[in-house]
Design a protein around this motif. Sequence first.
Motif, short mmCIF file in Angstrom:
data_model
loop_
_atom_site.label_atom_id
_atom_site.label_comp_id
_atom_site.label_asym_id
_atom_site.label_seq_id
_atom_site.Cartn_x
_atom_site.Cartn_y
_atom_site.Cartn_z
N PHE A 270 48.85 39.64 44.54
CA PHE A 270 47.82 38.64 44.81
C PHE A 270 47.66 38.45 46.32
O PHE A 270 46.54 38.43 46.83
CB PHE A 270 48.18 37.31 44.14
CG PHE A 270 47.17 36.23 44.37
CD1 PHE A 270 46.06 36.12 43.55
CD2 PHE A 270 47.32 35.32 45.41
CE1 PHE A 270 45.11 35.13 43.76
CE2 PHE A 270 46.39 34.33 45.63
CZ PHE A 270 45.28 34.23 44.80
N ASP A 271 48.76 38.31 47.02
CA ASP A 271 48.70 38.12 48.48
C ASP A 271 48.08 39.33 49.18
O ASP A 271 47.31 39.16 50.13
CB ASP A 271 50.10 37.85 49.04
CG ASP A 271 50.65 36.50 48.62
OD1 ASP A 271 49.85 35.61 48.24
OD2 ASP A 271 51.88 36.32 48.67
N TYR A 272 48.39 40.53 48.71
CA TYR A 272 47.82 41.75 49.28
C TYR A 272 46.30 41.76 49.10
O TYR A 272 45.55 42.00 50.04
CB TYR A 272 48.45 42.98 48.63
CG TYR A 272 47.78 44.28 49.01
CD1 TYR A 272 47.96 44.84 50.27
CD2 TYR A 272 46.95 44.95 48.11
CE1 TYR A 272 47.35 46.03 50.63
CE2 TYR A 272 46.33 46.13 48.46
CZ TYR A 272 46.53 46.67 49.72
OH TYR A 272 45.91 47.83 50.07
N GLY B 168 40.08 38.12 51.61
CA GLY B 168 40.03 36.69 51.91
C GLY B 168 39.04 36.29 52.99
O GLY B 168 38.29 35.31 52.84
N GLY C 74 52.87 37.78 42.59
CA GLY C 74 52.48 37.10 43.83
C GLY C 74 52.25 38.03 45.00
O GLY C 74 51.36 37.81 45.82
N GLU C 75 53.02 39.10 45.06
CA GLU C 75 52.89 40.06 46.14
C GLU C 75 51.54 40.78 46.07
O GLU C 75 50.87 40.96 47.09
CB GLU C 75 54.04 41.06 46.07
CG GLU C 75 54.19 41.93 47.28
CD GLU C 75 55.43 42.80 47.17
OE1 GLU C 75 55.27 44.03 47.25
OE2 GLU C 75 56.53 42.24 47.00
N LEU D 231 44.35 39.18 48.48
CA LEU D 231 43.79 38.07 49.24
C LEU D 231 43.68 38.42 50.72
O LEU D 231 42.69 38.09 51.38
CB LEU D 231 44.62 36.80 49.06
CG LEU D 231 44.09 35.55 49.74
CD1 LEU D 231 42.72 35.17 49.19
CD2 LEU D 231 45.07 34.40 49.54
N LYS D 232 44.66 39.13 51.25
CA LYS D 232 44.63 39.55 52.65
C LYS D 232 43.44 40.47 52.91
O LYS D 232 42.78 40.38 53.94
CB LYS D 232 45.94 40.25 53.00
CG LYS D 232 46.05 40.69 54.43
CD LYS D 232 47.39 41.36 54.68
CE LYS D 232 47.48 41.88 56.09
NZ LYS D 232 48.72 42.60 56.33
N GLU E 125 41.43 31.53 48.08
CA GLU E 125 42.47 31.58 47.05
C GLU E 125 41.92 31.14 45.70
O GLU E 125 42.16 31.80 44.68
CB GLU E 125 43.66 30.68 47.44
CG GLU E 125 44.43 31.15 48.62
CD GLU E 125 43.88 30.64 49.96
OE1 GLU E 125 42.81 30.00 49.98
OE2 GLU E 125 44.52 30.91 50.98
#
Length: 88
Positions: free
Chosen positions: A6-8, A14, A3-4, A10-11, A31
């Motif tokens: 993925f979030d990186y 995105g 998840g970390e 996406l940031k 997302e």
Amino acid sequence: MDGEDFDYLLKIVGLMMKKQDTIMHESISPEERLVAILRFLATGRSYKDLKLSMRISAPSLSHIIPKTCLTIYESLRAEYMKLKQNIF
């Protein structure tokens, strides 16, 4: 990918993947676009197969996947794809 990570990712990409909603329909979120491309790259499944699990039409996936790949490449190439300098 956890998840970390993925979030990186996406940031980073995105905002470039965000599309405008219209009166006719809501746009596919960054997302969902990122999940679609990662699932495609990880499994190699066809757009026809992915449409069932992603709930995104095959024609939409045929536009989303190449554009998202290009967006990820353009966003990360400067940091992660360094070219060697000529030593001559």
